[in-house]
Scaffold this motif. Sequence first.
Motif, PDB file in Angstrom:
ATOM      1  N   LEU A 259       0.846  -1.189   0.000  1.00 35.08           N
ATOM      2  CA  LEU A 259       0.000   0.000   0.000  1.00 35.08           C
ATOM      3  C   LEU A 259       0.882   1.240   0.000  1.00 35.08           C
ATOM      4  CD1 LEU A 259      -2.650  -1.077   2.670  1.00 35.08           C
ATOM      5  CD2 LEU A 259      -2.779  -1.294   0.179  1.00 35.08           C
ATOM      6  N   TYR A 260       0.503   2.211  -0.812  1.00 35.78           N
ATOM      7  CA  TYR A 260       1.299   3.428  -0.957  1.00 35.78           C
ATOM      8  C   TYR A 260       0.597   4.593  -0.284  1.00 35.78           C
ATOM      9  CZ  TYR A 260       4.063   7.167  -3.046  1.00 35.78           C
ATOM     10  OH  TYR A 260       4.860   8.262  -3.228  1.00 35.78           O
ATOM     11  N   PHE A 261       1.294   5.216   0.670  1.00 37.25           N
ATOM     12  CA  PHE A 261       0.809   6.409   1.349  1.00 37.25           C
ATOM     13  C   PHE A 261       1.235   7.623   0.521  1.00 37.25           C
ATOM     14  CE2 PHE A 261       0.300   3.324   4.474  1.00 37.25           C
ATOM     15  CZ  PHE A 261      -0.280   3.816   5.631  1.00 37.25           C
ATOM     16  N   GLN A 262       0.271   8.342  -0.011  1.00 41.21           N
ATOM     17  CA  GLN A 262       0.579   9.489  -0.851  1.00 41.21           C
ATOM     18  C   GLN A 262       1.226  10.610  -0.028  1.00 41.21           C
ATOM     19  OE1 GLN A 262       0.162   9.584  -4.092  1.00 41.21           O
ATOM     20  NE2 GLN A 262      -1.033   7.723  -4.377  1.00 41.21           N
ATOM     21  N   PRO A 263       2.235  11.282  -0.578  1.00 43.88           N
ATOM     22  CA  PRO A 263       2.816  12.436   0.120  1.00 43.88           C
ATOM     23  C   PRO A 263       1.868  13.632   0.065  1.00 43.88           C
ATOM     24  CG  PRO A 263       3.823  12.208  -2.033  1.00 43.88           C
ATOM     25  CD  PRO A 263       2.918  11.013  -1.865  1.00 43.88           C
ATOM     26  N   CYS A 264       1.949  14.469   1.057  1.00 44.90           N
ATOM     27  CA  CYS A 264       1.119  15.669   1.095  1.00 44.90           C
ATOM     28  C   CYS A 264       1.743  16.754   0.226  1.00 44.90           C
ATOM     29  CB  CYS A 264       0.980  16.171   2.529  1.00 44.90           C
ATOM     30  SG  CYS A 264       0.053  17.707   2.692  1.00 44.90           S
ATOM     31  N   GLY A 265       0.965  17.278  -0.723  1.00 42.13           N
ATOM     32  CA  GLY A 265       1.431  18.362  -1.561  1.00 42.13           C
ATOM     33  C   GLY A 265       0.964  19.702  -1.040  1.00 42.13           C
ATOM     34  N   TRP A 266       1.209  20.739  -1.818  1.00 37.83           N
ATOM     35  CA  TRP A 266       0.764  22.074  -1.429  1.00 37.83           C
ATOM     36  C   TRP A 266      -0.743  22.105  -1.252  1.00 37.83           C
ATOM     37  CZ3 TRP A 266       3.551  26.341  -0.099  1.00 37.83           C
ATOM     38  CH2 TRP A 266       4.920  26.277  -0.305  1.00 37.83           C
ATOM     39  N   PHE A 267      -1.199  22.791  -0.224  1.00 41.35           N
ATOM     40  CA  PHE A 267      -2.617  22.905   0.113  1.00 41.35           C
ATOM     41  C   PHE A 267      -3.264  21.556   0.380  1.00 41.35           C
ATOM     42  CE2 PHE A 267      -1.793  26.843  -2.268  1.00 41.35           C
ATOM     43  CZ  PHE A 267      -2.108  27.751  -1.265  1.00 41.35           C
ATOM     44  N   THR A 269      -2.884  18.574  -1.013  1.00 42.44           N
ATOM     45  CA  THR A 269      -3.160  17.636  -2.094  1.00 42.44           C
ATOM     46  C   THR A 269      -2.584  16.253  -1.788  1.00 42.44           C
ATOM     47  OG1 THR A 269      -3.047  19.445  -3.683  1.00 42.44           O
ATOM     48  CG2 THR A 269      -2.932  17.208  -4.571  1.00 42.44           C
ATOM     49  N   GLY A 270      -3.440  15.239  -1.821  1.00 37.38           N
ATOM     50  CA  GLY A 270      -2.992  13.866  -1.628  1.00 37.38           C
ATOM     51  C   GLY A 270      -2.832  13.445  -0.183  1.00 37.38           C
ATOM     52  N   ARG A 271      -2.962  14.391   0.754  1.00 37.73           N
ATOM     53  CA  ARG A 271      -2.743  14.034   2.145  1.00 37.73           C
ATOM     54  C   ARG A 271      -3.775  13.000   2.606  1.00 37.73           C
ATOM     55  NH1 ARG A 271      -2.947  17.447   7.808  1.00 37.73           N
ATOM     56  NH2 ARG A 271      -1.371  16.216   8.858  1.00 37.73           N
ATOM     57  N   TYR A 272      -3.329  12.051   3.406  1.00 36.09           N
ATOM     58  CA  TYR A 272      -4.125  10.976   4.003  1.00 36.09           C
ATOM     59  C   TYR A 272      -4.400   9.815   3.038  1.00 36.09           C
ATOM     60  CZ  TYR A 272      -5.450  14.941   7.051  1.00 36.09           C
ATOM     61  OH  TYR A 272      -5.436  16.052   7.862  1.00 36.09           O
ATOM     62  N   GLU A 273      -4.187   9.985   1.734  1.00 29.44           N
ATOM     63  CA  GLU A 273      -4.631   8.974   0.787  1.00 29.44           C
ATOM     64  C   GLU A 273      -3.715   7.740   0.782  1.00 29.44           C
ATOM     65  OE1 GLU A 273      -5.150  10.724  -3.058  1.00 29.44           O
ATOM     66  OE2 GLU A 273      -6.586  12.229  -2.341  1.00 29.44           O
ATOM     67  N   VAL A 274      -4.354   6.557   0.735  1.00 33.06           N
ATOM     68  CA  VAL A 274      -3.644   5.280   0.714  1.00 33.06           C
ATOM     69  C   VAL A 274      -4.255   4.418  -0.389  1.00 33.06           C
ATOM     70  CG1 VAL A 274      -2.957   3.235   2.010  1.00 33.06           C
ATOM     71  CG2 VAL A 274      -3.288   5.409   3.208  1.00 33.06           C
ATOM     72  N   ASP A 275      -3.405   3.857  -1.250  1.00 32.63           N
ATOM     73  CA  ASP A 275      -3.873   3.001  -2.335  1.00 32.63           C
ATOM     74  C   ASP A 275      -2.901   1.848  -2.521  1.00 32.63           C
ATOM     75  OD1 ASP A 275      -6.112   4.789  -3.583  1.00 32.63           O
ATOM     76  OD2 ASP A 275      -4.368   6.112  -3.459  1.00 32.63           O
ATOM     77  N   GLY A 291      -8.399   4.365   0.157  1.00 33.36           N
ATOM     78  CA  GLY A 291      -9.034   5.091   1.249  1.00 33.36           C
ATOM     79  C   GLY A 291      -8.154   6.197   1.776  1.00 33.36           C
ATOM     80  N   LYS A 292      -8.500   6.656   2.967  1.00 32.79           N
ATOM     81  CA  LYS A 292      -7.722   7.671   3.669  1.00 32.79           C
ATOM     82  C   LYS A 292      -7.484   7.197   5.090  1.00 32.79           C
ATOM     83  CE  LYS A 292      -9.229  11.750   1.074  1.00 32.79           C
ATOM     84  NZ  LYS A 292      -9.759  13.130   1.177  1.00 32.79           N
ATOM     85  N   TRP A 293      -6.235   7.314   5.548  1.00 35.79           N
ATOM     86  CA  TRP A 293      -5.922   6.765   6.864  1.00 35.79           C
ATOM     87  C   TRP A 293      -6.579   7.525   8.003  1.00 35.79           C
ATOM     88  CZ3 TRP A 293      -3.498  10.460   9.662  1.00 35.79           C
ATOM     89  CH2 TRP A 293      -2.615  11.338   9.038  1.00 35.79           C
ATOM     90  N   ASN A 294      -7.107   8.698   7.744  1.00 40.33           N
ATOM     91  CA  ASN A 294      -7.808   9.439   8.796  1.00 40.33           C
ATOM     92  C   ASN A 294      -9.332   9.299   8.682  1.00 40.33           C
ATOM     93  OD1 ASN A 294      -8.109  11.026   6.474  1.00 40.33           O
ATOM     94  ND2 ASN A 294      -8.285  12.905   7.681  1.00 40.33           N
ATOM     95  N   GLU A 295      -9.814   8.469   7.741  1.00 41.70           N
ATOM     96  CA  GLU A 295     -11.254   8.307   7.560  1.00 41.70           C
ATOM     97  C   GLU A 295     -11.672   6.841   7.489  1.00 41.70           C
ATOM     98  OE1 GLU A 295     -12.641  10.471   4.193  1.00 41.70           O
ATOM     99  OE2 GLU A 295     -11.956  12.435   4.964  1.00 41.70           O
ATOM    100  N   LEU A 314     -17.070  -1.563  -4.388  1.00 42.43           N
ATOM    101  CA  LEU A 314     -16.126  -1.159  -3.350  1.00 42.43           C
ATOM    102  C   LEU A 314     -16.818  -1.268  -1.991  1.00 42.43           C
ATOM    103  CD1 LEU A 314     -13.192  -0.003  -3.422  1.00 42.43           C
ATOM    104  CD2 LEU A 314     -14.215   2.268  -3.202  1.00 42.43           C
ATOM    105  N   LYS A 315     -16.212  -1.997  -1.061  1.00 41.98           N
ATOM    106  CA  LYS A 315     -16.809  -2.205   0.254  1.00 41.98           C
ATOM    107  C   LYS A 315     -15.904  -1.657   1.349  1.00 41.98           C
ATOM    108  CE  LYS A 315     -19.421  -6.387  -0.921  1.00 41.98           C
ATOM    109  NZ  LYS A 315     -19.666  -7.816  -0.576  1.00 41.98           N
ATOM    110  N   GLU A 316     -16.510  -1.026   2.310  1.00 43.21           N
ATOM    111  CA  GLU A 316     -15.757  -0.489   3.438  1.00 43.21           C
ATOM    112  C   GLU A 316     -15.348  -1.624   4.374  1.00 43.21           C
ATOM    113  OE1 GLU A 316     -17.187   1.833   7.267  1.00 43.21           O
ATOM    114  OE2 GLU A 316     -17.132   3.201   5.543  1.00 43.21           O
ATOM    115  N   VAL A 317     -14.082  -1.570   4.818  1.00 42.54           N
ATOM    116  CA  VAL A 317     -13.600  -2.577   5.766  1.00 42.54           C
ATOM    117  C   VAL A 317     -13.341  -1.977   7.135  1.00 42.54           C
ATOM    118  CG1 VAL A 317     -11.166  -2.278   5.085  1.00 42.54           C
ATOM    119  CG2 VAL A 317     -11.908  -4.421   6.114  1.00 42.54           C
TER     120      VAL A 317
END
Length: 457
Positions: A259-267, A269-275, A291-295, A314-317
């Motif tokens: 799983l790849y944790f996206q880096p946070c960009g300016w403003f 962008t991409g923060r919290y996202e995991v794919d 998903g997002k690690w904070n949601e 897509l199912k929530e786990v």
Amino acid sequence: MGSPKKNEESKGFFAAMSSGFSMFSNAMHRSVNGMLGYEGVEVINPEGGKDDAEEEAHRGRWRKEERDGYWKMMHKYIGSDVTSLVTLPVIIFEPMTMLQKMAELMEYSYLLDKADESEDPYMRLVYATSWAISVYIAYQRTWKPFNPILGETYEMANHGGITFLSEQVSHHPPMSAGHAENEHFTYDVTSKLKTKFLGNSVDVYPVGRTRVTLKRDGVVLDLVPPPTKVHNLIFGRTWIDSPGEMIMTNLTTGDKAVLYFQPCGWFGTGRYEVDGYIYNSSEEPKILMTGKWNEKMSYQPCDSDGEPLPETELKEVWHVADVPPNDKFQYTHFAHKINSFDTAPRKLLASDSRLRPDRYALEMGDLSKSGNEKSRLEEKQRAEKRTREAKGQNFSPRWFDLTEEVTATPWGDLEIYQYNGKYTEHRSAVDNSSSIDGGDVKSIEFNPWQYGNLSTE
């Protein structure tokens, strides 16, 4: 921070550029750093631009004189590993130790129960990786936990049938070991952090090993988390990001999750996202996760190209639990539970983190007492080391044994500590005893020491 003239120039610069911020983000980053006059300063608003950028640049938890003095002290450590090199002020601490923070992985332990109950080998990894991701909501807190005293422990009971124990097994380098168990799984970790101080930020590398054994079939899962970066330590709003790969491998079957944790960009962008994907042992994708690690995290079966299978959804786990509103330390309900004596077992060990006087004083809001108690405990730790060296003895953890195994991690080699089972015997004897001391558990004096008469008072 800089001269008044520089501050005025900075304010004018931000005002002039605010309308075209995104277009000139790279130039602005260089200009802000230059005008502040400090190497390594980062001015990024991870909340998506809710605040004026100039305000964000000068925002922080420090008073100006504290911040500037601390900066002068820390400047010489740029590029160094500051894991145990620097004594930090309690103003940046939260009333919890690293041993307690380790226990926060147990909040959503029901996901490991589901992994153990699942007959689908790929769904096992879906549940287990969601469990590993769930702790990142705790990492969002920007307060620093207390470093444990050598020999300090933390016990947790009364949560999902889990018995959890952690112990500080080494001081230089700082290392902790943990063990948790219920009817579905065992969890074992040897934790060692490596840091790189960069001025206004610090990189944190998890030089540790985490293993989960699912009891029904004896499946062993190995976790390698991504590194973490703490931004704006001194200047600006402190925030945390963990860009990179998380890999969980089923050592029994060869299946794995990447799983790849996206880096946070300016403003933001991409923060919290995991794919990412769950792969079989032939490295073919079987389930996609997003998903997002904070949601929340969700999953969906996929084909060999990683595309969702037709007629699947897509199912929530997992989703994050509600949190207390406006909490001073950004604690979850479970974090408060960790600090509570309600989760303490009977006849709490005197070495338990809850009993630390500096931690408790900070929890009560007395920063002066907390700082004094922290200094006193650190001096007693140094005194015990001198006593031990004078006797020609090495420190021996009580509940974990150092093995001969050394494992390679992406950030360095790691000596492995193994749970020795003595705590299980101790807890069984205590729980079966009819003569349990009464009284207020909070009145127990914190005592992780192996040698007595160490007081410097």
